[in-house]
Design a protein around this motif. Sequence first.
Motif, PDB file in Angstrom:
ATOM      1  N   UNK A 234      64.915  80.998  59.971  1.00 53.58           N
ATOM      2  CA  UNK A 234      65.573  80.606  61.229  1.00 53.58           C
ATOM      3  C   UNK A 234      66.980  80.066  61.076  1.00 53.58           C
ATOM      4  N   UNK A 235      67.377  79.646  59.869  1.00 51.85           N
ATOM      5  CA  UNK A 235      68.681  79.019  59.682  1.00 51.85           C
ATOM      6  C   UNK A 235      69.639  79.945  58.959  1.00 51.85           C
ATOM      7  N   UNK A 236      70.882  79.986  59.405  1.00 50.99           N
ATOM      8  CA  UNK A 236      71.928  80.633  58.628  1.00 50.99           C
ATOM      9  C   UNK A 236      72.411  79.673  57.553  1.00 50.99           C
ATOM     10  N   UNK A 237      73.091  80.213  56.564  1.00 51.65           N
ATOM     11  CA  UNK A 237      73.679  79.358  55.530  1.00 51.65           C
ATOM     12  C   UNK A 237      74.624  78.349  56.157  1.00 51.65           C
ATOM     13  N   UNK A 238      75.433  78.807  57.106  1.00 53.31           N
ATOM     14  CA  UNK A 238      76.413  77.913  57.744  1.00 53.31           C
ATOM     15  C   UNK A 238      75.729  76.750  58.459  1.00 53.31           C
ATOM     16  N   UNK A 239      74.638  77.029  59.165  1.00 50.24           N
ATOM     17  CA  UNK A 239      73.907  75.967  59.864  1.00 50.24           C
ATOM     18  C   UNK A 239      73.307  74.971  58.873  1.00 50.24           C
ATOM     19  N   UNK A 240      72.754  75.482  57.797  1.00 44.93           N
ATOM     20  CA  UNK A 240      72.149  74.601  56.798  1.00 44.93           C
ATOM     21  C   UNK A 240      73.183  73.703  56.138  1.00 44.93           C
ATOM     22  N   UNK A 241      74.287  74.286  55.679  1.00 37.57           N
ATOM     23  CA  UNK A 241      75.242  73.479  54.926  1.00 37.57           C
ATOM     24  C   UNK A 241      75.975  72.487  55.821  1.00 37.57           C
ATOM     25  N   UNK A 242      76.148  72.817  57.091  1.00 36.65           N
ATOM     26  CA  UNK A 242      76.732  71.836  58.009  1.00 36.65           C
ATOM     27  C   UNK A 242      75.855  70.587  58.060  1.00 36.65           C
ATOM     28  N   UNK A 243      74.550  70.799  58.174  1.00 33.24           N
ATOM     29  CA  UNK A 243      73.632  69.666  58.181  1.00 33.24           C
ATOM     30  C   UNK A 243      73.584  68.939  56.856  1.00 33.24           C
ATOM     31  N   UNK A 244      73.632  69.674  55.758  1.00 29.80           N
ATOM     32  CA  UNK A 244      73.611  69.037  54.438  1.00 29.80           C
ATOM     33  C   UNK A 244      74.824  68.143  54.237  1.00 29.80           C
ATOM     34  N   UNK A 245      76.001  68.639  54.602  1.00 30.82           N
ATOM     35  CA  UNK A 245      77.214  67.841  54.411  1.00 30.82           C
ATOM     36  C   UNK A 245      77.209  66.641  55.359  1.00 30.82           C
ATOM     37  N   UNK A 246      76.733  66.828  56.586  1.00 33.23           N
ATOM     38  CA  UNK A 246      76.597  65.681  57.493  1.00 33.23           C
ATOM     39  C   UNK A 246      75.680  64.617  56.879  1.00 33.23           C
ATOM     40  N   UNK A 247      74.587  65.046  56.272  1.00 32.23           N
ATOM     41  CA  UNK A 247      73.648  64.110  55.649  1.00 32.23           C
ATOM     42  C   UNK A 247      74.293  63.399  54.466  1.00 32.23           C
ATOM     43  N   UNK A 248      75.006  64.133  53.645  1.00 30.13           N
ATOM     44  CA  UNK A 248      75.726  63.510  52.531  1.00 30.13           C
ATOM     45  C   UNK A 248      76.688  62.445  53.045  1.00 30.13           C
ATOM     46  N   UNK A 249      77.408  62.766  54.110  1.00 29.63           N
ATOM     47  CA  UNK A 249      78.384  61.819  54.656  1.00 29.63           C
ATOM     48  C   UNK A 249      77.712  60.553  55.184  1.00 29.63           C
ATOM     49  N   UNK A 250      76.553  60.705  55.818  1.00 26.58           N
ATOM     50  CA  UNK A 250      75.877  59.544  56.414  1.00 26.58           C
ATOM     51  C   UNK A 250      75.403  58.547  55.366  1.00 26.58           C
ATOM     52  N   UNK A 251      75.189  58.998  54.157  1.00 30.09           N
ATOM     53  CA  UNK A 251      74.572  58.124  53.156  1.00 30.09           C
ATOM     54  C   UNK A 251      75.530  57.707  52.047  1.00 30.09           C
ATOM     55  N   UNK A 252      76.809  57.908  52.251  1.00 26.97           N
ATOM     56  CA  UNK A 252      77.789  57.440  51.272  1.00 26.97           C
ATOM     57  C   UNK A 252      77.653  55.935  51.107  1.00 26.97           C
ATOM     58  N   UNK A 253      77.534  55.496  49.870  1.00 28.97           N
ATOM     59  CA  UNK A 253      77.467  54.064  49.590  1.00 28.97           C
ATOM     60  C   UNK A 253      76.092  53.446  49.708  1.00 28.97           C
ATOM     61  N   UNK A 254      75.066  54.237  50.054  1.00 22.39           N
ATOM     62  CA  UNK A 254      73.721  53.667  50.196  1.00 22.39           C
ATOM     63  C   UNK A 254      73.174  53.148  48.867  1.00 22.39           C
TER      64      UNK A 254
END
Length: 236
Positions: free
Chosen positions: A201-221
């Motif tokens: 169901x997911x394109x590569x673009x959709x997946x990596x957008x979410x992955x990078x958003x997740x990486x950004x949210x947890x910087x410094x955790x």
Amino acid sequence: METALDDTAHLRHALIIGASRSLGLGLATELAARGWVVTGTVRGDTTTGLHQLAAASAGRVSVTRADITAPADLERLRGEFAPGSLDLLFVNAGITDPDLPASAVATDVFERVMVTNALGPVRAVEALAPLVREDGTIGVMTSRQGSISLNVRGGHEVYRASKAALNQLIRSYDARRTDRRTLLLLHPGWVQTELGGDGAPLTVEESVTGLVDTLDRHVGDGGLQFRNHLDEVIPW
């Protein structure tokens, strides 16, 4: 706003292990689009999508060689960067095997899947972690198929076992380390890749957008988390 391409000291720097195609290339593309300086690795001499991305990036994306299953390559790669020069190390590796019971899989196939999917990534983390800033992030591509508690259907037994082994090895690494780097095991979702198939169901673009958003949210955790591309916690 500064735009000089030769002044990158103020930009975030990422190293992606396994960026020649598919999700790794998608991550490199997404990070570069968000203003990162990206180095991606390829295994061979063949021109890849990463080379094409680098050629069009005005110096923001570069390519180097490394085979995640070769410790000497990882040692050489470590020498290409100064300690603490990276904001993000992302280790992306994954191969699969025929969907057979583990007892029916040839030993050499079992070994290749385990070395590529589990041993190689943890060796890469061990070798390259010192390149990441103390408040930086290490991401490792895994799969929800590595979750033991979610395995209620079986199938793809060796692939599942390799990702469970990867998760356990990274968890053991986290238990004995003393630094504060954030460590994220990330499931990309069911994606239209060679592994996921065209019906995913997911394109590569959709997946990596979410992955990078997740990486950004947890910087410094700091610490270790197992999450997916939607930033949802995956049970071990």
